[in-house]
Design an enzyme around this catalytic site. Structure first.
Site, PDB file in Angstrom:
ATOM      1  N   LYS A 107     -15.871  18.275  16.451  1.00  0.00           N
ATOM      2  CA  LYS A 107     -15.516  19.211  17.526  1.00  0.00           C
ATOM      3  C   LYS A 107     -15.946  18.614  18.843  1.00  0.00           C
ATOM      4  O   LYS A 107     -16.900  17.848  18.901  1.00  0.00           O
ATOM      5  CB  LYS A 107     -16.248  20.544  17.325  1.00  0.00           C
ATOM      6  CG  LYS A 107     -15.625  21.688  18.079  1.00  0.00           C
ATOM      7  CD  LYS A 107     -14.444  22.237  17.329  1.00  0.00           C
ATOM      8  CE  LYS A 107     -13.847  23.441  17.974  1.00  0.00           C
ATOM      9  NZ  LYS A 107     -13.011  24.184  17.007  1.00  0.00           N
TER      10      LYS A 107
HETATM   11  N1  GLU Z   1      -9.465  24.096  17.358  1.00  0.00           N
HETATM   12  C1  GLU Z   1      -8.833  24.527  16.150  1.00  0.00           C
HETATM   13  C2  GLU Z   1      -9.868  24.973  15.146  1.00  0.00           C
HETATM   14  O1  GLU Z   1     -10.939  25.374  15.493  1.00  0.00           O
HETATM   15  C3  GLU Z   1      -7.861  23.505  15.611  1.00  0.00           C
HETATM   16  C4  GLU Z   1      -8.446  22.221  15.178  1.00  0.00           C
HETATM   17  C5  GLU Z   1      -7.423  21.165  14.802  1.00  0.00           C
HETATM   18  O2  GLU Z   1      -6.242  21.477  14.779  1.00  0.00           O
HETATM   19  O3  GLU Z   1      -7.842  20.039  14.550  1.00  0.00           O
HETATM   20  O4  GLU Z   1      -9.645  25.023  13.966  1.00  0.00           O
END
Ligand code: GLU
Length: 476
Positions: A107
């Protein structure tokens, strides 16, 4: 109750993880290996804006590399901090494992209030952040693939993809370095709606199991169920829209930054969305009562509560007063570990974040595969599928002519049957299948094990089991 200290977001995730591993038989050491965040990179960079240099702080956390690339969004918010990014990265590990997206968890976050900058400034900032990450392989098609999250969307992903491509001019797979891109820049149909769509599919699957519905003290289907949504951003908007337009649910409450709208007869989600786009908030929206103290609406009577914005909105200060028998966590971490205890005690059924909002990363996975295969889904087979269907129709019509008016096909049936699936249909079908299978894997544990009485613990058991198996297979 209130004097019990509220753990931080990362502590909350760890507490929930610990509760699940206590029920597992993992070798000591492996448990710790899975729980800890492998690395967090912090970067501070300067961008010259409005005549002087402004310094920004950004993070990219890699929680687990049991599979690579690692995956997870990049968030732009002034509240971003290391603890939060690490908690979110951990959730990505478990989320990807649960829905069988072949990624480790990661993240990113940039501490910025994007509303304070114009588009050109945001582009400069995003490109510079992307440069800092790409240079350390923290953006890379086979190492680390970001995506949108709060405060970011298609536009930022397009800048990131372009920045990576400029730095890696001979990488034929450059487009796979990030997902959530616009369609004309290597994106995939259905990615924008994906997380909200996934919430809808998750609820549809829940309502296919009468035993599960009964656990929440309800019966029937989604039709007519009263829903309160907190946050009408990308996820909340799409979930509320699909549930009201396609499943007959009634959106009685919408909570936003500037208060909440309430209408027991149901709110027109599209109209509220348009109002927010035009006026910057829900205040002044006709056809509903407006409460300035929005959070109070979380405690209103309803059937389904959908927290779809920030973490920790349901915490020790309000958990005991939440009346919804069913909560689906469209956001990441909207219920703190303490609140989770209180709600479980009350018998509230919680469909946990790592499952409920996995629609986004699932469609990101499809986009990444599309980028690596360099071809749109359905391009090869669509017309072939249509001509085979046409053959059947022609033959049936020939028989029909012989049999007179005994039976005939309706034009609607013919139209639907004849249409070969395009990319959007395929994406939705793949997402629906993913959400159904993942739910079933959780509910099996939930129903079969006497020591598991909630879906969150079940979800952790399934996903930790998968991560552990992949570490074991590697010989760790
Ligand atoms: N930000 C989104 C999540 O928390 C999508 C992450 C992604 O598509 O890699 O799942």
């Amino acid at each position: 109750m209130a004097d019990k200290p509220e753990p931080s977001f990362r502590e909350s995730v760890d507490l929930m993880f610990n509760r699940a591993v206590a029920l597992m038989d993992l070798p000591p050491g492996l448990e710790e290996k899975i729980r800890v965040c492998n690395a967090t990179y912090t970067v501070r960079f300067g961008v010259r804006l409005r005549g002087h240099i402004q310094t920004f702080t950004g993070y990219r956390s890699v929680h687990s590399e049991h599979m690579e690339p690692v995956k997870g969004g990049i968030r732009f918010a002034s509240s971003v901090h290391q603890d939060e990014v690490e908690a979110l990265a951990a959730l990505m590990t478990y989320k990807c494992a649960l829905v069988e997206a072949p990624f480790g968890g990661s993240k990113g976050g940039l501490r910025i209030d994007p509303r304070q900058y114009d588009e050109h400034e945001l582009e400069l900032i995003t490109r510079r952040f992307a440069y800092e990450l790409a240079k350390r392989d923290l953006i890379h098609p086979s190492q680390n693939v970001p995506a949108p999250d709060m405060g970011t969307g298609e536009r930022e992903m397009a800048w990131i993809a372009d920045q990576y491509a400029r730095m890696n001019t001979t990488d034929i797979n450059a487009r796979a370095c990030v997902t959530g891109k616009p369609l004309n820049a290597g994106g995939i149909a259905g990615r924008v709606e994906a997380t909200g769509r996934g919430v809808q599919y998750a609820l549809q699957e829940f309502f296919r199991h009468p035993e599960d519905i009964a656990k929440a003290g309800m019966d029937g289907s989604l039709d007519g169920k009263r829903v309160i949504v907190q946050g009408l951003g990308n996820v909340g908007y799409h979930a509320a829209k699909f549930l009201s337009e396609e499943d007959g649910s009634v959106i009685t409450g919408i909570i936003e930054r500037d208060g909440a709208l309430f209408n027991p007869k149901g709110l027109d989600v599209e109209a509220v969305h348009n109002w927010i786009v035009k006026h910057g908030g829900v205040t002044g929206f006709p056809d509903a009562s407006h409460m300035a103290e929005g959070a109070a609406v979380l405690e209103e009577e309803c059937d389904i509560l959908i927290p779809a914005a920030l973490e920790a909105v349901i915490n020790l200060s309000n958990a005991a007063r939440i009346k919804a028998p069913l909560i689906i966590e469209a956001a990441n971490g909207p219920i703190t570990a303490g609140a989770d205890d209180v709600l479980r005690e009350k018998g509230t059924v919680i469909i946990p974040d790592m499952y409920a909002n996995a629609g986004g990363v699932t469609v990101s996975y499809f986009e990444w595969v599309k980028n690596l295969s360099h071809i749109r889904f359905g391009r090869m087979q669509r017309r072939q599928e249509e001509s085979r269907h046409q053959l059947v129709i022609d033959e049936l019509e020939r028989l029909d002519r012989h049999m007179g008016d005994a039976w005939s096909m309706t034009p609607e049936f013919k139209g639907k049957y004849l249409r070969g699936a395009g990319e959007l249909e395929l994406v939705r079908s793949g997402l629906d299948d993913t959400m159904r299978i993942a739910y079933q894997s959780m509910r099996e544990v939930w129903h079969e094990r006497d020591d598991v009485d909630d879906l969150r613990t079940a979800a952790y058991l399934v996903s930790i089991g998968k991560v552990a198996a992949s570490y074991r297979a590697k010989g760790l």
